[in-house]
Design a protein around this motif. Sequence first.
Motif, PDB file in Angstrom:
ATOM      1  N   GLY A 149     109.242  44.597  42.720  1.00  0.00           N
ATOM      2  CA  GLY A 149     110.085  43.080  42.454  1.00  0.00           C
ATOM      3  C   GLY A 149     110.011  43.043  41.068  1.00  0.00           C
ATOM      4  N   LEU A 150     110.693  41.849  40.632  1.00  0.00           N
ATOM      5  CA  LEU A 150     110.436  41.565  39.056  1.00  0.00           C
ATOM      6  C   LEU A 150     109.878  40.242  39.159  1.00  0.00           C
ATOM      7  CD1 LEU A 150     111.963  42.204  36.456  1.00  0.00           C
ATOM      8  CD2 LEU A 150     113.727  40.678  36.910  1.00  0.00           C
ATOM      9  N   GLU A 151     108.850  40.415  38.327  1.00  0.00           N
ATOM     10  CA  GLU A 151     107.793  39.156  38.269  1.00  0.00           C
ATOM     11  C   GLU A 151     107.360  38.644  36.704  1.00  0.00           C
ATOM     12  OE1 GLU A 151     104.235  39.680  40.741  1.00  0.00           O
ATOM     13  OE2 GLU A 151     105.358  40.610  42.214  1.00  0.00           O
ATOM     14  N   ARG A 152     107.004  37.528  36.455  1.00  0.00           N
ATOM     15  CA  ARG A 152     106.303  37.132  35.422  1.00  0.00           C
ATOM     16  C   ARG A 152     105.507  35.881  35.531  1.00  0.00           C
ATOM     17  NH1 ARG A 152     109.360  35.297  29.578  1.00  0.00           N
ATOM     18  NH2 ARG A 152     107.426  34.120  28.857  1.00  0.00           N
ATOM     19  N   SER A 153     104.462  35.825  34.735  1.00  0.00           N
ATOM     20  CA  SER A 153     103.678  34.757  34.851  1.00  0.00           C
ATOM     21  C   SER A 153     103.370  34.070  33.519  1.00  0.00           C
ATOM     22  CB  SER A 153     102.283  34.658  35.805  1.00  0.00           C
ATOM     23  OG  SER A 153     101.524  35.661  35.220  1.00  0.00           O
ATOM     24  N   ASP A 154     103.142  32.788  33.404  1.00  0.00           N
ATOM     25  CA  ASP A 154     102.847  32.368  32.185  1.00  0.00           C
ATOM     26  C   ASP A 154     101.780  31.213  32.353  1.00  0.00           C
ATOM     27  OD1 ASP A 154     105.108  33.272  29.854  1.00  0.00           O
ATOM     28  OD2 ASP A 154     105.671  32.990  31.933  1.00  0.00           O
ATOM     29  N   GLU A 155     100.500  30.858  31.094  1.00  0.00           N
ATOM     30  CA  GLU A 155     100.088  29.995  31.353  1.00  0.00           C
ATOM     31  C   GLU A 155      99.368  29.253  30.097  1.00  0.00           C
ATOM     32  OE1 GLU A 155      95.244  29.438  33.386  1.00  0.00           O
ATOM     33  OE2 GLU A 155      96.163  31.461  32.958  1.00  0.00           O
ATOM     34  N   TRP A 156      99.071  27.868  30.203  1.00  0.00           N
ATOM     35  CA  TRP A 156      98.842  27.160  28.769  1.00  0.00           C
ATOM     36  C   TRP A 156      97.654  26.318  29.291  1.00  0.00           C
ATOM     37  CZ3 TRP A 156     103.529  27.846  30.993  1.00  0.00           C
ATOM     38  CH2 TRP A 156     104.549  28.055  30.261  1.00  0.00           C
ATOM     39  N   ASN A 157      96.666  26.614  28.722  1.00  0.00           N
ATOM     40  CA  ASN A 157      95.433  25.964  28.830  1.00  0.00           C
ATOM     41  C   ASN A 157      95.254  24.953  27.674  1.00  0.00           C
ATOM     42  OD1 ASN A 157      93.844  27.026  31.210  1.00  0.00           O
ATOM     43  ND2 ASN A 157      93.891  29.122  29.637  1.00  0.00           N
ATOM     44  N   VAL A 158      95.787  23.859  28.092  1.00  0.00           N
ATOM     45  CA  VAL A 158      96.058  22.621  27.013  1.00  0.00           C
ATOM     46  C   VAL A 158      94.563  22.248  26.497  1.00  0.00           C
ATOM     47  CG1 VAL A 158      97.328  20.549  26.511  1.00  0.00           C
ATOM     48  CG2 VAL A 158      98.089  22.081  27.888  1.00  0.00           C
ATOM     49  N   ILE A 168     107.438  33.574  38.413  1.00  0.00           N
ATOM     50  CA  ILE A 168     108.417  33.748  39.012  1.00  0.00           C
ATOM     51  C   ILE A 168     108.503  35.039  39.716  1.00  0.00           C
ATOM     52  CG2 ILE A 168     109.564  34.733  36.844  1.00  0.00           C
ATOM     53  CD1 ILE A 168     112.173  33.973  37.803  1.00  0.00           C
ATOM     54  N   ILE A 169     109.047  35.316  40.958  1.00  0.00           N
ATOM     55  CA  ILE A 169     109.063  36.270  41.983  1.00  0.00           C
ATOM     56  C   ILE A 169     110.424  36.663  42.376  1.00  0.00           C
ATOM     57  CG2 ILE A 169     108.141  37.699  43.691  1.00  0.00           C
ATOM     58  CD1 ILE A 169     105.695  35.975  43.443  1.00  0.00           C
ATOM     59  N   LEU A 170     111.169  37.533  41.985  1.00  0.00           N
ATOM     60  CA  LEU A 170     112.418  38.126  42.653  1.00  0.00           C
ATOM     61  C   LEU A 170     112.466  39.309  43.087  1.00  0.00           C
ATOM     62  CD1 LEU A 170     114.519  36.950  39.277  1.00  0.00           C
ATOM     63  CD2 LEU A 170     114.306  35.467  41.623  1.00  0.00           C
ATOM     64  N   SER A 171     112.665  39.479  44.324  1.00  0.00           N
ATOM     65  CA  SER A 171     112.998  40.867  45.009  1.00  0.00           C
ATOM     66  C   SER A 171     113.902  41.042  46.013  1.00  0.00           C
ATOM     67  CB  SER A 171     111.297  41.173  45.765  1.00  0.00           C
ATOM     68  OG  SER A 171     111.603  42.422  46.474  1.00  0.00           O
ATOM     69  N   THR A 181     105.553  43.820  57.159  1.00  0.00           N
ATOM     70  CA  THR A 181     106.928  43.766  56.705  1.00  0.00           C
ATOM     71  C   THR A 181     107.085  43.144  55.327  1.00  0.00           C
ATOM     72  OG1 THR A 181     107.485  43.078  59.108  1.00  0.00           O
ATOM     73  CG2 THR A 181     108.848  42.484  57.334  1.00  0.00           C
ATOM     74  N   THR A 182     107.726  43.615  54.569  1.00  0.00           N
ATOM     75  CA  THR A 182     107.942  43.385  53.213  1.00  0.00           C
ATOM     76  C   THR A 182     109.375  42.540  53.195  1.00  0.00           C
ATOM     77  OG1 THR A 182     106.602  45.180  52.359  1.00  0.00           O
ATOM     78  CG2 THR A 182     107.824  44.025  50.712  1.00  0.00           C
ATOM     79  N   THR A 183     109.111  41.407  52.847  1.00  0.00           N
ATOM     80  CA  THR A 183     110.593  40.656  52.617  1.00  0.00           C
ATOM     81  C   THR A 183     111.123  40.078  51.230  1.00  0.00           C
ATOM     82  OG1 THR A 183     109.313  38.600  52.938  1.00  0.00           O
ATOM     83  CG2 THR A 183     110.048  39.649  54.952  1.00  0.00           C
ATOM     84  N   PRO A 184     112.430  40.091  51.093  1.00  0.00           N
ATOM     85  CA  PRO A 184     113.068  39.695  49.868  1.00  0.00           C
ATOM     86  C   PRO A 184     112.367  38.180  49.586  1.00  0.00           C
ATOM     87  CG  PRO A 184     114.737  40.301  51.169  1.00  0.00           C
ATOM     88  CD  PRO A 184     113.416  40.533  52.070  1.00  0.00           C
ATOM     89  N   THR A 185     112.213  38.218  48.188  1.00  0.00           N
ATOM     90  CA  THR A 185     111.472  36.854  47.918  1.00  0.00           C
ATOM     91  C   THR A 185     112.138  36.330  46.477  1.00  0.00           C
ATOM     92  OG1 THR A 185     109.307  37.730  48.311  1.00  0.00           O
ATOM     93  CG2 THR A 185     109.211  35.760  46.883  1.00  0.00           C
ATOM     94  N   HIS A 186     112.668  35.061  46.308  1.00  0.00           N
ATOM     95  CA  HIS A 186     113.282  34.465  45.518  1.00  0.00           C
ATOM     96  C   HIS A 186     112.566  32.972  44.942  1.00  0.00           C
ATOM     97  CE1 HIS A 186     115.881  36.741  48.053  1.00  0.00           C
ATOM     98  NE2 HIS A 186     116.476  37.186  46.906  1.00  0.00           N
ATOM     99  N   LYS A 187     111.516  32.956  44.036  1.00  0.00           N
ATOM    100  CA  LYS A 187     110.812  31.794  43.809  1.00  0.00           C
ATOM    101  C   LYS A 187     110.367  31.496  42.262  1.00  0.00           C
ATOM    102  CE  LYS A 187     106.467  32.969  46.199  1.00  0.00           C
ATOM    103  NZ  LYS A 187     105.261  32.838  46.913  1.00  0.00           N
ATOM    104  N   ILE A 188     110.352  30.183  42.239  1.00  0.00           N
ATOM    105  CA  ILE A 188     109.821  29.910  40.884  1.00  0.00           C
ATOM    106  C   ILE A 188     108.691  28.859  41.305  1.00  0.00           C
ATOM    107  CG2 ILE A 188     110.126  28.789  38.648  1.00  0.00           C
ATOM    108  CD1 ILE A 188     112.844  29.975  38.748  1.00  0.00           C
ATOM    109  N   ARG A 189     107.759  28.826  40.681  1.00  0.00           N
ATOM    110  CA  ARG A 189     106.415  27.913  40.713  1.00  0.00           C
ATOM    111  C   ARG A 189     106.101  27.404  39.493  1.00  0.00           C
ATOM    112  NH1 ARG A 189     102.636  30.677  45.177  1.00  0.00           N
ATOM    113  NH2 ARG A 189     102.997  32.351  43.567  1.00  0.00           N
TER     114      ARG A 189
END
Length: 315
Positions: A149-158, A168-171, A181-189
């Motif tokens: 899948g296509l993934e990215r994560s970011d973090e800010w310790n303010v 974000i995970i897109l698959s 079972t591996t299923t398609p995923t489309h989400k942003i958190r």
Amino acid sequence: MKIKMLGILLISQFCYSQNIIQTDIQGKKLNDFIQFENKLGSKVVKTDEEYISFEPVLQPVIFERKEKEIPNLRVFYKAYKTDSVIAEILYEWDVYNFDKGENVKKPISFNKAMIKKYEELISEVSKKYGKSTQRGDLKKLELINSDDGLERSDEWNVNNSLNINSDIILSEYYEKNGMVTTTPTHKIRLYVKNERKEDDVNALGKEKIDLYTIEFLKFLEKLKTSDFAGARDLLSEKIASSTTDDMLKNLAENIHFDKQIDIFMTGFQLVNDGSQYPMVQFKYKEDVSPPKEMITVLFEDNGKIIGIKPMKRLE
């Protein structure tokens, strides 16, 4: 913890930005954000089940905002029990919230729209707090069709309390392999967290807790003897006239009058209209922790009862 509901529930000026998300949450209260969502025209999302948290935060209040090319945004607000100050906000765009299918696939245009939204979020937060700590990237679109899948994560310790992290995970990958079972995923958190250590001092204060306990015991005595008129006298004016004898009979059927009660938990609780009331949660003395049965009682400041909710834990 899954809880079965029984009986009856009787029931500032806030400056905010026009951005997609709100990150200035320290010291802000839940009702401030409820007013904000109401101004946006957001829809309240109600769930069929209620969960009792033994953490220092209340059950999340969920709102839904409309989107055009991607899933509607759901915003989850969690507040500290002691004073209703916001503990965490989760912003979530997830296809699964609206389509529970096992093999839900989306066109490349949809995935590009999700990537654009994520980049807007990163840009918005980075303008305020600087560059994030990044893991992964969104350059290789062909990964959407792979098992990675296509993934990215970011973090800010303010600061020591405020932390912001996103992913974000897109698959489009789907595979059944035995019981897995591996299923398609489309989400942003995106999470905005205001972490703090909860003081041991109870926000209600001993004097108020004693008052509320005495008033509830008076109410139970009236209920036990079927003195429904006397029971209504102990209710808030907001609910007394609409509380019928049948409602009180139903409530009495779900209370064990032959058992002693103890205080289990105290704090504040939010109701559907955004109002917040002092809350005392009682358990039966013989019950172990976590208790199998509880009675949550909401009070007005003067001790009048505004809500009663017996609950049983489902095994």
